[in-house]
Design a protein around this motif. Structure first.
Motif, PDB file in Angstrom:
ATOM      1  N   LEU A 287      26.662  47.110  44.187  1.00  0.00           N
ATOM      2  CA  LEU A 287      25.255  47.134  44.616  1.00  0.00           C
ATOM      3  C   LEU A 287      24.810  45.753  45.086  1.00  0.00           C
ATOM      4  N   LYS A 288      25.295  44.720  44.421  1.00  0.00           N
ATOM      5  CA  LYS A 288      24.958  43.366  44.842  1.00  0.00           C
ATOM      6  C   LYS A 288      25.556  43.064  46.211  1.00  0.00           C
ATOM      7  N   ALA A 289      26.809  43.468  46.435  1.00  0.00           N
ATOM      8  CA  ALA A 289      27.452  43.240  47.732  1.00  0.00           C
ATOM      9  C   ALA A 289      26.718  43.981  48.836  1.00  0.00           C
ATOM     10  N   ALA A 290      26.173  45.152  48.509  1.00  0.00           N
ATOM     11  CA  ALA A 290      25.479  45.960  49.513  1.00  0.00           C
ATOM     12  C   ALA A 290      24.157  45.345  49.958  1.00  0.00           C
ATOM     13  N   SER A 291      23.696  44.324  49.264  1.00  0.00           N
ATOM     14  CA  SER A 291      22.440  43.671  49.653  1.00  0.00           C
ATOM     15  C   SER A 291      22.651  42.596  50.723  1.00  0.00           C
ATOM     16  N   ALA A 292      23.898  42.332  51.091  1.00  0.00           N
ATOM     17  CA  ALA A 292      24.184  41.326  52.112  1.00  0.00           C
ATOM     18  C   ALA A 292      23.738  41.826  53.483  1.00  0.00           C
ATOM     19  N   PRO A 293      23.439  40.928  54.414  1.00  0.00           N
ATOM     20  CA  PRO A 293      23.009  41.335  55.761  1.00  0.00           C
ATOM     21  C   PRO A 293      24.051  42.211  56.449  1.00  0.00           C
ATOM     22  N   GLY A 294      23.580  43.290  57.035  1.00  0.00           N
ATOM     23  CA  GLY A 294      24.447  44.174  57.794  1.00  0.00           C
ATOM     24  C   GLY A 294      25.272  45.115  56.951  1.00  0.00           C
ATOM     25  N   VAL A 295      24.998  45.171  55.637  1.00  0.00           N
ATOM     26  CA  VAL A 295      25.776  46.027  54.731  1.00  0.00           C
ATOM     27  C   VAL A 295      24.872  47.118  54.179  1.00  0.00           C
ATOM     28  N   GLU A 296      25.372  48.330  54.109  1.00  0.00           N
ATOM     29  CA  GLU A 296      24.616  49.424  53.486  1.00  0.00           C
ATOM     30  C   GLU A 296      25.549  50.253  52.624  1.00  0.00           C
ATOM     31  N   ILE A 297      24.981  50.920  51.646  1.00  0.00           N
ATOM     32  CA  ILE A 297      25.773  51.725  50.718  1.00  0.00           C
ATOM     33  C   ILE A 297      25.327  53.173  50.805  1.00  0.00           C
ATOM     34  N   ARG A 298      26.288  54.086  50.770  1.00  0.00           N
ATOM     35  CA  ARG A 298      26.015  55.518  50.774  1.00  0.00           C
ATOM     36  C   ARG A 298      26.758  56.141  49.608  1.00  0.00           C
ATOM     37  N   THR A 299      26.018  56.689  48.683  1.00  0.00           N
ATOM     38  CA  THR A 299      26.634  57.280  47.502  1.00  0.00           C
ATOM     39  C   THR A 299      26.623  58.791  47.605  1.00  0.00           C
ATOM     40  N   ASP A 300      27.698  59.394  47.109  1.00  0.00           N
ATOM     41  CA  ASP A 300      27.823  60.854  47.065  1.00  0.00           C
ATOM     42  C   ASP A 300      27.521  61.486  48.416  1.00  0.00           C
ATOM     43  N   VAL A 301      28.195  61.016  49.443  1.00  0.00           N
ATOM     44  CA  VAL A 301      27.997  61.582  50.780  1.00  0.00           C
ATOM     45  C   VAL A 301      28.454  63.042  50.785  1.00  0.00           C
ATOM     46  N   PRO A 302      27.724  63.932  51.489  1.00  0.00           N
ATOM     47  CA  PRO A 302      28.101  65.354  51.497  1.00  0.00           C
ATOM     48  C   PRO A 302      29.503  65.589  52.046  1.00  0.00           C
ATOM     49  N   SER A 303      29.876  64.809  53.065  1.00  0.00           N
ATOM     50  CA  SER A 303      31.188  64.964  53.680  1.00  0.00           C
ATOM     51  C   SER A 303      31.753  63.587  53.988  1.00  0.00           C
ATOM     52  N   MET A 304      32.808  63.186  53.256  1.00  0.00           N
ATOM     53  CA  MET A 304      33.427  61.895  53.534  1.00  0.00           C
ATOM     54  C   MET A 304      34.081  61.891  54.898  1.00  0.00           C
ATOM     55  N   ARG A 305      34.580  63.019  55.327  1.00  0.00           N
ATOM     56  CA  ARG A 305      35.193  63.098  56.655  1.00  0.00           C
ATOM     57  C   ARG A 305      34.175  62.764  57.737  1.00  0.00           C
ATOM     58  N   GLU A 306      32.956  63.309  57.612  1.00  0.00           N
ATOM     59  CA  GLU A 306      31.924  63.018  58.612  1.00  0.00           C
ATOM     60  C   GLU A 306      31.512  61.551  58.553  1.00  0.00           C
ATOM     61  N   ALA A 307      31.438  61.000  57.363  1.00  0.00           N
ATOM     62  CA  ALA A 307      31.097  59.578  57.235  1.00  0.00           C
ATOM     63  C   ALA A 307      32.170  58.715  57.890  1.00  0.00           C
ATOM     64  N   LEU A 308      33.439  59.089  57.712  1.00  0.00           N
ATOM     65  CA  LEU A 308      34.529  58.340  58.325  1.00  0.00           C
ATOM     66  C   LEU A 308      34.503  58.469  59.842  1.00  0.00           C
ATOM     67  N   GLN A 309      34.183  59.645  60.340  1.00  0.00           N
ATOM     68  CA  GLN A 309      34.177  59.848  61.792  1.00  0.00           C
ATOM     69  C   GLN A 309      32.976  59.184  62.456  1.00  0.00           C
ATOM     70  N   GLU A 310      31.949  58.908  61.701  1.00  0.00           N
ATOM     71  CA  GLU A 310      30.834  58.131  62.239  1.00  0.00           C
ATOM     72  C   GLU A 310      31.233  56.677  62.436  1.00  0.00           C
ATOM     73  N   ALA A 311      32.187  56.219  61.631  1.00  0.00           N
ATOM     74  CA  ALA A 311      32.628  54.828  61.709  1.00  0.00           C
ATOM     75  C   ALA A 311      33.554  54.617  62.903  1.00  0.00           C
ATOM     76  N   TRP A 312      33.664  53.366  63.315  1.00  0.00           N
ATOM     77  CA  TRP A 312      34.589  52.983  64.378  1.00  0.00           C
ATOM     78  C   TRP A 312      35.927  52.543  63.792  1.00  0.00           C
ATOM     79  N   VAL A 313      35.845  51.833  62.669  1.00  0.00           N
ATOM     80  CA  VAL A 313      37.031  51.258  62.039  1.00  0.00           C
ATOM     81  C   VAL A 313      36.865  51.367  60.524  1.00  0.00           C
ATOM     82  N   ALA A 314      37.946  51.677  59.819  1.00  0.00           N
ATOM     83  CA  ALA A 314      37.948  51.638  58.352  1.00  0.00           C
ATOM     84  C   ALA A 314      38.744  50.424  57.892  1.00  0.00           C
ATOM     85  N   VAL A 315      38.434  49.935  56.704  1.00  0.00           N
ATOM     86  CA  VAL A 315      39.152  48.776  56.159  1.00  0.00           C
ATOM     87  C   VAL A 315      39.623  49.074  54.742  1.00  0.00           C
TER      88      VAL A 315
END
Length: 392
Positions: free
Chosen positions: A253-281
């Motif tokens: 939660l502390k890391a998520a407060s940095a500029p340009g960072v957001e946190i999403r908990t219990d996403v309905p579909s991890m696949r959709e969250a991944l496909q919204e992204a351009w790159v995973a790390v």
């Protein structure tokens, strides 16, 4: 009446619901094995669990009991006389299983037992290796590694075969035991549909997914946000970093407060969250086994920039080798290059999904475990000694 052999399977934690690497592997492995074996599954569960859809009443049976004991590295007298041992003995007496599959933590059930079915341990990860890698973030991990080492040495010697998900884990177990009875069967993933590049966000998006209470994930997130993300955002100011998962602890939660960072908990579909992204790390610095976060991103058609540690247990081929980076500068360069080159990003995403579909399906992993169990059973019937190396 079924003509399939009966398999005793024992797990110290319920595979359902599938949350985390252990339950994910156990659930999919059992589902695959149910095609070739009649299962007698013993599960320690603190709560009622729904019966999985593949559990045919006339072929498979599931026994639940309260988790009234504690898994330990070196079994204690309490563990040896636990309700688990009693229930397993009852199942063996009533059903005469042809073989046994003991998931991580249940291996001690077969120790010193000449009357136990020929057993395979799905150790999944090497606990000794994991603790040694954890020393950097937890000095007390050394004592735990010293505790686990003799237990893992013994289980490799006492069971017919031991399975782990990656070569790093296998090498450590072979070194500990001096035995070759260690087999690698990687994790799998389900691939559904194409990469769907049209689902990418309009904003350059980097994603990290996983269980946000797991120490290795927390360490990776904190390190990435503190040491890598400022360099990436300086070069791609509009970029955002999404942390997706469940049960985030304060460091996340502390890391998520940095500029340009957001946190999403219990996403309905991890696949959709991944496909919204351009790159995973996957900037992993600790932990063991196959990183399911990498397989899930590959299955969604998204390229993953990862450290060498995160590549353990993965099938790698061109052009995916290009995305393994051992230092900060190279890691940041790979992320920035993918964010800035659509054609290259999509080419890597297509290659990643192709590798997941070809080399990392749960069906393939289940077939490998079935072949191993069949081989172990055949050797047992022929009177082969435990020291024999098992190949599949």
């Amino acid at each position: 009446m079924s003509n399939r052999p009966r398999l005793l399977a024992v797990t110290g934690a319920t595979p359902w619901p599938m949350r985390g690497g252990f339950s994910l592997r156990a659930a999919h492995m059992l589902e695959a094995l149910a095609e070739w074996w009649d299962l007698s599954l013993v599960v320690a569960s603190d709560r009622p669990v729904e019966t999985p859809p593949w559990a045919e009443p006339n072929a498979h049976e599931i026994h639940y009991l309260p988790r009234a004991w504690r898994w330990v590295a070196a079994p204690t007298r309490t563990a040896r006389n636990s309700p688990l041992r009693a229930m397993v003995q009852d199942v063996i007496a009533a059903r005469s299983p042809a073989a046994a599959l003991l998931f991580n933590g249940a291996e001690f059930l077969a120790f010193g037992r000449s009357d136990f079915p020929p057993a395979v341990a799905d150790r999944i990860d090497c606990a000794t290796l994991e603790r040694l890698r954890k020393i950097r973030v937890s000095p007390g991990a050394l004592a735990r590694a010293i505790q686990y080492a003799p237990y893992e040495r013994r289980l490799v010697h006492e069971l017919r075969a031991t399975v782990v998900v990656g070569e790093d884990d296998a090498r450590m177990l072979r070194r500990l035991s001096g035995s070759r009875k260690v087999t690698v069967i990687p994790n799998g993933v389900h691939v559904h549909g194409g990469p769907r590049f049209e689902a990418e966000s309009a904003r350059p998006t980097v994603i990290f997914s996983g269980i946000l209470s797991y120490y290795a994930n927390m360490d990776a997130i904190r390190h990435f946000v503190g040491a890598y993300w400022p360099h990436i955002r300086r070069r791609v100011p509009e970029a955002r970093f999404v942390i997706a998962g469940h049960n985030p602890k304060p460091p996340v939660l502390k890391a998520a407060s940095a500029p340009g960072v957001e946190i999403r908990t219990d996403v309905p579909s991890m696949r959709e969250a991944l496909q919204e992204a351009w790159v995973a790390v996957a900037p992993m610095r600790s932990g063991t086994g196959v990183k399911n976060k990498v397989l899930e991103a590959w299955a969604a058609g998204r390229p993953v920039v990862m450290t060498p540690l995160a590549a353990n247990g993965l099938h790698l081929e061109e052009p995916l080798f290009d995305l393994i980076a051992a230092d900060r500068a190279a890691f940041c360069d790979r992320v920035v290059e993918l964010l800035g080159d659509t054609a290259r990003r999509h080419r890597h995403g297509e290659a990643a999904q192709r590798v997941a579909q070809t080399h990392h399906t749960w069906r393939a992993s289940g077939e490998a475990m079935h072949r191993l169990l069949t081989t172990v059973l055949g050797q047992h019937r022929q009177g082969a000694p435990h020291r024999d190396h098992v190949t599949i």
